[in-house]
Motif scaffolding. Structure first.
Motif, PDB file in Angstrom:
ATOM      1  N   ASP A 268      -1.734  28.262  -9.853  1.00 27.58           N
ATOM      2  CA  ASP A 268      -1.738  28.811 -11.208  1.00 27.58           C
ATOM      3  C   ASP A 268      -3.124  28.543 -11.794  1.00 27.58           C
ATOM      4  O   ASP A 268      -3.447  27.402 -12.140  1.00 27.58           O
ATOM      5  CB  ASP A 268      -0.640  28.137 -12.045  1.00 27.58           C
ATOM      6  CG  ASP A 268      -0.532  28.747 -13.432  1.00 27.58           C
ATOM      7  OD1 ASP A 268      -1.508  29.393 -13.890  1.00 27.58           O
ATOM      8  OD2 ASP A 268       0.530  28.573 -14.062  1.00 27.58           O
ATOM      9  N   GLY A 269      -3.934  29.590 -11.859  1.00 28.13           N
ATOM     10  CA  GLY A 269      -5.336  29.432 -12.266  1.00 28.13           C
ATOM     11  C   GLY A 269      -5.514  29.200 -13.758  1.00 28.13           C
ATOM     12  O   GLY A 269      -6.629  28.946 -14.213  1.00 28.13           O
TER      13      GLY A 269
ATOM     14  N   ASP B  60      -4.629  36.035 -16.523  1.00 32.61           N
ATOM     15  CA  ASP B  60      -4.386  36.670 -17.829  1.00 32.61           C
ATOM     16  C   ASP B  60      -3.931  35.643 -18.859  1.00 32.61           C
ATOM     17  O   ASP B  60      -4.033  35.860 -20.056  1.00 32.61           O
ATOM     18  CB  ASP B  60      -3.330  37.779 -17.684  1.00 32.61           C
ATOM     19  CG  ASP B  60      -2.060  37.297 -17.033  1.00 32.61           C
ATOM     20  OD1 ASP B  60      -1.012  37.321 -17.680  1.00 32.61           O
ATOM     21  OD2 ASP B  60      -2.112  36.850 -15.856  1.00 32.61           O
ATOM     22  N   LEU B  61      -3.440  34.475 -18.393  1.00 33.43           N
ATOM     23  CA  LEU B  61      -3.007  33.416 -19.314  1.00 33.43           C
ATOM     24  C   LEU B  61      -4.135  32.431 -19.602  1.00 33.43           C
ATOM     25  O   LEU B  61      -3.938  31.439 -20.288  1.00 33.43           O
ATOM     26  CB  LEU B  61      -1.812  32.660 -18.725  1.00 33.43           C
ATOM     27  CG  LEU B  61      -0.554  33.479 -18.432  1.00 33.43           C
ATOM     28  CD1 LEU B  61       0.540  32.592 -17.825  1.00 33.43           C
ATOM     29  CD2 LEU B  61      -0.031  34.142 -19.703  1.00 33.43           C
ATOM     30  N   GLY B  62      -5.301  32.664 -19.041  1.00 29.32           N
ATOM     31  CA  GLY B  62      -6.427  31.746 -19.240  1.00 29.32           C
ATOM     32  C   GLY B  62      -6.985  31.321 -17.907  1.00 29.32           C
ATOM     33  O   GLY B  62      -6.388  31.572 -16.864  1.00 29.32           O
ATOM     34  N   GLN B  63      -8.182  30.691 -17.954  1.00 29.28           N
ATOM     35  CA  GLN B  63      -8.800  30.254 -16.695  1.00 29.28           C
ATOM     36  C   GLN B  63      -9.153  28.786 -16.763  1.00 29.28           C
ATOM     37  O   GLN B  63      -9.929  28.375 -17.613  1.00 29.28           O
ATOM     38  CB  GLN B  63     -10.081  31.045 -16.451  1.00 29.28           C
ATOM     39  CG  GLN B  63      -9.806  32.420 -15.859  1.00 29.28           C
ATOM     40  CD  GLN B  63     -11.092  33.123 -15.516  1.00 29.28           C
ATOM     41  OE1 GLN B  63     -12.061  32.500 -15.102  1.00 29.28           O
ATOM     42  NE2 GLN B  63     -11.107  34.430 -15.712  1.00 29.28           N
ATOM     43  N   HIS B  64      -8.579  28.034 -15.883  1.00 31.21           N
ATOM     44  CA  HIS B  64      -8.897  26.609 -15.837  1.00 31.21           C
ATOM     45  C   HIS B  64      -9.783  26.375 -14.611  1.00 31.21           C
ATOM     46  O   HIS B  64      -9.415  26.778 -13.513  1.00 31.21           O
ATOM     47  CB  HIS B  64      -7.606  25.807 -15.721  1.00 31.21           C
ATOM     48  CG  HIS B  64      -7.796  24.392 -16.070  1.00 31.21           C
ATOM     49  ND1 HIS B  64      -7.654  23.914 -17.362  1.00 31.21           N
ATOM     50  CD2 HIS B  64      -8.170  23.345 -15.317  1.00 31.21           C
ATOM     51  CE1 HIS B  64      -7.921  22.628 -17.366  1.00 31.21           C
ATOM     52  NE2 HIS B  64      -8.241  22.253 -16.145  1.00 31.21           N
TER      53      HIS B  64
ATOM     54  N   SER C  89      -4.905  38.253 -11.348  1.00 27.40           N
ATOM     55  CA  SER C  89      -3.746  38.291 -12.226  1.00 27.40           C
ATOM     56  C   SER C  89      -2.866  39.379 -11.634  1.00 27.40           C
ATOM     57  O   SER C  89      -3.160  40.563 -11.760  1.00 27.40           O
ATOM     58  CB  SER C  89      -4.144  38.658 -13.651  1.00 27.40           C
ATOM     59  OG  SER C  89      -2.983  39.096 -14.335  1.00 27.40           O
ATOM     60  N   VAL C  90      -1.834  38.929 -10.939  1.00 21.84           N
ATOM     61  CA  VAL C  90      -0.972  39.905 -10.278  1.00 21.84           C
ATOM     62  C   VAL C  90      -0.328  40.802 -11.336  1.00 21.84           C
ATOM     63  O   VAL C  90      -0.163  41.998 -11.140  1.00 21.84           O
ATOM     64  CB  VAL C  90       0.090  39.193  -9.413  1.00 21.84           C
ATOM     65  CG1 VAL C  90       1.050  40.206  -8.805  1.00 21.84           C
ATOM     66  CG2 VAL C  90      -0.576  38.399  -8.305  1.00 21.84           C
TER      67      VAL C  90
ATOM     68  N   CYS D  96      -1.578  41.920 -14.160  1.00 25.79           N
ATOM     69  CA  CYS D  96      -2.464  42.986 -14.634  1.00 25.79           C
ATOM     70  C   CYS D  96      -3.090  43.756 -13.463  1.00 25.79           C
ATOM     71  O   CYS D  96      -3.808  44.729 -13.674  1.00 25.79           O
ATOM     72  CB  CYS D  96      -3.588  42.428 -15.491  1.00 25.79           C
ATOM     73  SG  CYS D  96      -2.993  41.335 -16.769  1.00 25.79           S
ATOM     74  N   GLY D  97      -2.855  43.278 -12.237  1.00 28.59           N
ATOM     75  CA  GLY D  97      -3.461  43.942 -11.077  1.00 28.59           C
ATOM     76  C   GLY D  97      -4.925  43.570 -10.888  1.00 28.59           C
ATOM     77  O   GLY D  97      -5.635  44.193 -10.082  1.00 28.59           O
ATOM     78  N   ASP D  98      -5.384  42.531 -11.580  1.00 35.28           N
ATOM     79  CA  ASP D  98      -6.798  42.125 -11.438  1.00 35.28           C
ATOM     80  C   ASP D  98      -7.025  41.324 -10.156  1.00 35.28           C
ATOM     81  O   ASP D  98      -6.208  40.483  -9.801  1.00 35.28           O
ATOM     82  CB  ASP D  98      -7.225  41.240 -12.627  1.00 35.28           C
ATOM     83  CG  ASP D  98      -7.294  42.040 -13.919  1.00 35.28           C
ATOM     84  OD1 ASP D  98      -7.280  43.285 -13.827  1.00 35.28           O
ATOM     85  OD2 ASP D  98      -7.339  41.419 -14.995  1.00 35.28           O
ATOM     86  N   GLY D  99      -8.161  41.566  -9.534  1.00 37.90           N
ATOM     87  CA  GLY D  99      -8.586  40.733  -8.397  1.00 37.90           C
ATOM     88  C   GLY D  99      -7.917  41.066  -7.070  1.00 37.90           C
ATOM     89  O   GLY D  99      -8.270  40.511  -6.040  1.00 37.90           O
ATOM     90  N   LEU D 100      -6.936  41.972  -7.095  1.00 34.40           N
ATOM     91  CA  LEU D 100      -6.211  42.251  -5.838  1.00 34.40           C
ATOM     92  C   LEU D 100      -7.099  42.948  -4.815  1.00 34.40           C
ATOM     93  O   LEU D 100      -7.061  42.640  -3.627  1.00 34.40           O
ATOM     94  CB  LEU D 100      -4.961  43.086  -6.116  1.00 34.40           C
ATOM     95  CG  LEU D 100      -3.854  42.328  -6.859  1.00 34.40           C
ATOM     96  CD1 LEU D 100      -2.726  43.254  -7.261  1.00 34.40           C
ATOM     97  CD2 LEU D 100      -3.319  41.201  -5.971  1.00 34.40           C
TER      98      LEU D 100
END
Ligand code: GDP
Length: 456
Positions: A309-310, A338-342, A357-358, A360-364
């Motif tokens: 969980d990033g 999408d919930l933030g980046q740690h 972010s699965v 939002c489809g980001d990074g896939l």
């Protein structure tokens, strides 16, 4: 060369409904059997070889079975090098079945799996690597695996093996010339020549053996394990990569109790995606079993996608998962961005990282690119002149050959007699012969051809 008395028959197309169904005959009576049921529209009495005729297929008593196309391919210009006849009828089990039954009643025998290809092999039309390639072409799951199998079918591997064989036979002949004169030493220049010849082959064999891993991956698929503690988005990632809902996605941690496997092709490489139960300390016996299985699977995976969980700091269970991946190729997938980046702690920095972010489809896309790059850089089946091996049987034979060559060199430096050196070269030759089928034991031949479907 083996001659068959009988004529075999089998459907050459897959069972079920289809546009057309093909029934294939091979053997001395193939043409005669066809002629007893087939009437060409043109009215010709004898059929020309390799020409497709339109006509009708009649059962006994002039009972019309189907409107068909038929062809005769006379020996030796056929798949089996025997007389071959084919009937192309309308697809569907019933018609194919009826035509088949009529041929069998007329005296043809239902072919065993792979028997057409076995005949082609026994008649010397193809060698064993080519016969095996036929199975691979039929079964290949991706374009790259298929083109690899096609290059084997084209004889790339056997050409190389034959070249090794010829070279080794040359060296063997040089040594054998001295066997009758055991007291005499082989002249130094000749000795150097033999040594160089054998060393060259050994080097090439090493190179081919190294291709086995990449070749195996293309053939069997890459095993990609999705790992991580519960609820980080493993099932969601699996679904997103597959583009369909296969694993159950829930909000209760630890619901993917067992493992789920799915196949897909990415960038020409077949993948087997495996979703596991999350790795974490647990007292629940069902889940504990799942965790154990995940750990075992890590050892056999070609690649691990370690999902965390990033958006939050890593937890003990994440570190447990990272620990489980040591020594295995791994990509960390930091999900839920999408919930933030740690930021991740520096000690996991050496492991490649992709932010996703699965939801939002980001990074896939980046993740997929990364996965493909990891493997294509190591060998993509286009190795130029050197063939690539994918078959464990071929690998084993090459390993045997290499062992004999190593013993040959040891014998040479240890001053062993000519007879001993010749023996090792003969061993090496026999190992090579197993690849092409010249020295392959009958049980192994049987096993190879039984992998075929009936009609091939
Ligand atoms: P698993 O237990 O690791 O297989 O996790 P799941 O795929 O079952 O997902 C757990 C929960 O996280 C579900 O409610 C998902 O909808 C949610 N989830 C998955 N990916 C993301 C993401 O990228 N962003 C957010 N916000 N939630 C996600």
């Amino acid at each position: 060369m083996q001659q068959y008395e009988d004529t075999i028959v089998a459907p050459a197309t897959a069972p079920g409904e289809g546009g057309i169904g093909i029934i294939r005959l091979s053997g001395p009576c193939a043409e005669e059997f066809l002629q007893s049921f087939f009437r060409p529209t043109s009215g010709e009495k004898s059929l020309q070889s390799h020409r497709l005729y339109h006509g009708k297929f009649f059962g006994p008593g002039e009972h019309l079975i189907d409107e068909v196309m038929a062809v005769v391919m006379r020996a030796p210009r056929s798949y089996t090098r025997e007389d071959v006849a084919e009937v192309h009828c309308h697809g569907g089990n019933l018609v194919v079945r009826r035509i088949l039954d009529h041929f069998i009643e007329a005296g043809a025998r239902l072919a065993t799996p792979g028997e057409f290809t076995l005949r082609a092999f026994l008649k010397g039309r193809i060698d064993l690597t080519e016969a095996e390639a036929v199975i691979e072409v039929i079964r290949s799951r991706s374009e790259k695996a298929c083109s690899l199998a096609l290059s084997q079918l084209d004889g790339k591997l056997s050409r190389t093996v034959y070249r090794f064989r010829d070279l080794l036979q040359e060296q063997l002949a040089l040594i054998e010339a001295y066997i009758d004169f055991p007291e005499e030493d082989i002249e130094l220049p000749l000795l150097r020549r033999i040594e160089e010849g054998v060393a060259g082959i050994q080097g090439e064999i090493e190179q081919i053996l190294q291709s086995f891993d990449a070749g195996r991956i293309l053939r069997e698929g890459l095993s990609v394990l999705i790992l991580g503690r519960p609820n980080v988005g493993k099932s969601s990632l699996l679904n997103a990569l597959l583009g369909e809902a296969r694993a159950i996605v829930t909000e209760i941690p630890g619901t993917t109790r067992d493992t789920i496997e799915e196949n897909l092709v990415l960038g020409g490489i077949p993948l087997r995606l495996v979703d596991t139960a999350g790795v974490r300390h647990t007292e629940d016996p069902v889940e504990r079993e799942g965790v154990k299985r995940a750990r075992e699977k890590v050892r056999f995976a070609d690649l691990v996608l370690l999902v965390v969980d990033g958006s939050r700091p890593l937890e003990d269970d994440d570190y447990l998962a990272i620990e489980a991946c040591q020594g295995v190729r791994t990509i960390i997938v930091a999900n839920k961005t999408d919930l933030g980046q740690h930021p991740l702690p520096s000690k996991v920095e050496p492991i490649p990282l992709v932010l996703t972010s699965v939801h939002c489809g980001d990074g896939l896309e980046e993740l997929q690119r990364h996965m493909v790059e990891m493997f294509t850089s190591e060998g993509n089946g286009e190795q130029g002149e050197s063939p690539m091996i994918t078959d464990r049987r071929h690998r084993q034979a090459l390993v045997h050959c290499r062992q004999a060559l190593i013993r040959f060199f040891e014998g040479m430096s240890g001053g062993m007699g000519h007879e001993f050196l010749a023996l090792e070269l003969r061993e090496a030759l026999s190992a090579l012969g197993e690849i092409t089928g010249e020295t392959t034991p009958d049980q192994i031949l049987e096993k190879i051809f039984s992998k075929f479907c009936i009609g091939k």
